[in-house]
Design an enzyme around this catalytic site. Structure first.
Site, mmCIF file in Angstrom:
data_model
loop_
_atom_site.group_PDB
_atom_site.id
_atom_site.type_symbol
_atom_site.label_atom_id
_atom_site.label_comp_id
_atom_site.label_asym_id
_atom_site.label_seq_id
_atom_site.Cartn_x
_atom_site.Cartn_y
_atom_site.Cartn_z
ATOM 1 N N HIS A 111 1.518 4.491 -2.788
ATOM 2 C CA HIS A 111 1.655 5.954 -2.677
ATOM 3 C C HIS A 111 2.905 6.445 -3.416
ATOM 4 O O HIS A 111 2.875 7.486 -4.075
ATOM 5 C CB HIS A 111 1.734 6.382 -1.205
ATOM 6 C CG HIS A 111 0.414 6.311 -0.492
ATOM 7 N ND1 HIS A 111 -0.736 6.881 -0.988
ATOM 8 C CD2 HIS A 111 0.064 5.736 0.692
ATOM 9 C CE1 HIS A 111 -1.737 6.659 -0.136
ATOM 10 N NE2 HIS A 111 -1.275 5.961 0.883
ATOM 11 N N HIS A 143 0.842 -1.210 0.000
ATOM 12 C CA HIS A 143 0.000 0.000 0.000
ATOM 13 C C HIS A 143 0.876 1.258 0.000
ATOM 14 O O HIS A 143 0.632 2.193 -0.771
ATOM 15 C CB HIS A 143 -0.923 -0.014 1.225
ATOM 16 C CG HIS A 143 -1.665 1.273 1.438
ATOM 17 N ND1 HIS A 143 -2.930 1.495 0.940
ATOM 18 C CD2 HIS A 143 -1.306 2.401 2.088
ATOM 19 C CE1 HIS A 143 -3.313 2.722 1.277
ATOM 20 N NE2 HIS A 143 -2.349 3.295 1.978
ATOM 21 N N GLU A 144 1.906 1.269 0.851
ATOM 22 C CA GLU A 144 2.794 2.441 0.892
ATOM 23 C C GLU A 144 3.548 2.593 -0.431
ATOM 24 O O GLU A 144 3.761 3.709 -0.897
ATOM 25 C CB GLU A 144 3.766 2.358 2.077
ATOM 26 C CG GLU A 144 3.102 2.334 3.460
ATOM 27 C CD GLU A 144 2.073 3.442 3.679
ATOM 28 O OE1 GLU A 144 2.178 4.516 3.063
ATOM 29 O OE2 GLU A 144 1.130 3.215 4.470
ATOM 30 N N HIS A 183 3.042 9.007 -6.550
ATOM 31 C CA HIS A 183 3.910 10.184 -6.580
ATOM 32 C C HIS A 183 4.756 10.192 -7.850
ATOM 33 O O HIS A 183 4.854 11.207 -8.548
ATOM 34 C CB HIS A 183 4.796 10.175 -5.328
ATOM 35 C CG HIS A 183 5.608 11.425 -5.172
ATOM 36 N ND1 HIS A 183 6.863 11.418 -4.641
ATOM 37 C CD2 HIS A 183 5.341 12.722 -5.485
ATOM 38 C CE1 HIS A 183 7.342 12.657 -4.640
ATOM 39 N NE2 HIS A 183 6.435 13.471 -5.137
HETATM 40 ZN ZN LIG Z 1 -2.180 5.264 2.594
#
Ligand SMILES: [Zn+2]
Length: 235
Positions: free
Chosen positions: A108, A104-105, A112
């Protein structure tokens, strides 16, 4: 003293309580789901850190560092320093939950790197929202409880500042859901997890997303309450 008493006894306070209960339930659900799957070891035996590093390389991202951060569920991606920080339970653990959170990270970080617009909007709102959150309640309270000529102005500015914070929480939702969707997709095609393990990470990430939904619902309820109080004040 009339207004402050009225303020604390008023029935619109139930909206705030409802928000608190919703957030508590979502948090309990998230913690219990995470606890359950953090005891299920993934078949490949890789840790959250190893998974994150592999996912980033496969996505062609070489300038994001993976670090350990102390604490429980403190995992996050920091776009300013391009660092992906994984907590105790994720970094060196090879559970199904750890891989879900790590992926999940990475979601991100990929948002980005690929210029995902909602992440960009959310990021640019941060300084305004921080300032808004700081001044919203003082302005609202001045507007509600003081009978000066400019009370209405204070009240309206306070509502505007509070609305920005609500907007921030709403724009957080697509960012979080999208990161989780990317995570499930990546894990599914990576060979790191079996299909039933991917399903388990989906449950973990869904429970985590619920806490963001609860946070947004709770702040909308608070805004609704402020609008009702302002309306009473004007009449
Ligand atoms: Zn998150």
């Amino acid at each position: 003293m009339y207004y402050p008493m009225y303020y604390y006894m008023d029935p619109t306070y139930l909206l705030v309580l409802a928000g608190v209960v919703i957030c508590m339930l979502a948090s309990l659900k998230m913690k219990s789901t995470f606890r359950k799957y953090s005891h299920v070891r993934n078949h490949s035996g890789i840790t959250g850190r190893e998974a994150a590093e592999q996912i980033l390389r496969r996505a062609g991202i070489y300038d994001v560092r993976v670090e350990h951060v102390p604490g429980n569920l403190t995992d996050h991606y920091d776009p300013r320093s391009k660092v992906l920080r994984l907590s105790d339970a994720t970094y060196q653990t090879s559970s199904v939950a750890a891989l879900g959170v790590a992926a999940h990270e990475c979601g991100h970080a990929i948002q980005h790197a690929t210029g995902y617009v909602p992440l960009h909007i959310r990021g640019s709102l941060v300084p305004i929202v921080n300032f808004g959150s700081m001044i919203a309640w003082p302005l609202i309270l001045i507007g509600l409880f003081f009978n000066t000529g400019s009370s209405a102005l204070f009240l309206n500015l306070g509502i505007l500042a509070f609305s920005l914070a609500v907007l921030f929480q709403i724009i957080t939702l697509p960012v979080e859901f999208n990161a989780s969707r990317r995570a499930v997709h990546i894990l599914g095609g990576s060979g790191m997890l079996y299909e039933d393990e991917v399903r388990a990470t989906k449950k973990v990430l869904f429970a985590a997303a619920l806490t963001y939904v609860a946070g947004a619902v709770s702040s909308v309820l608070q805004l609704l309450r402020i609008l009702m109080l302002a309306n009473n004040r004007r009449n």
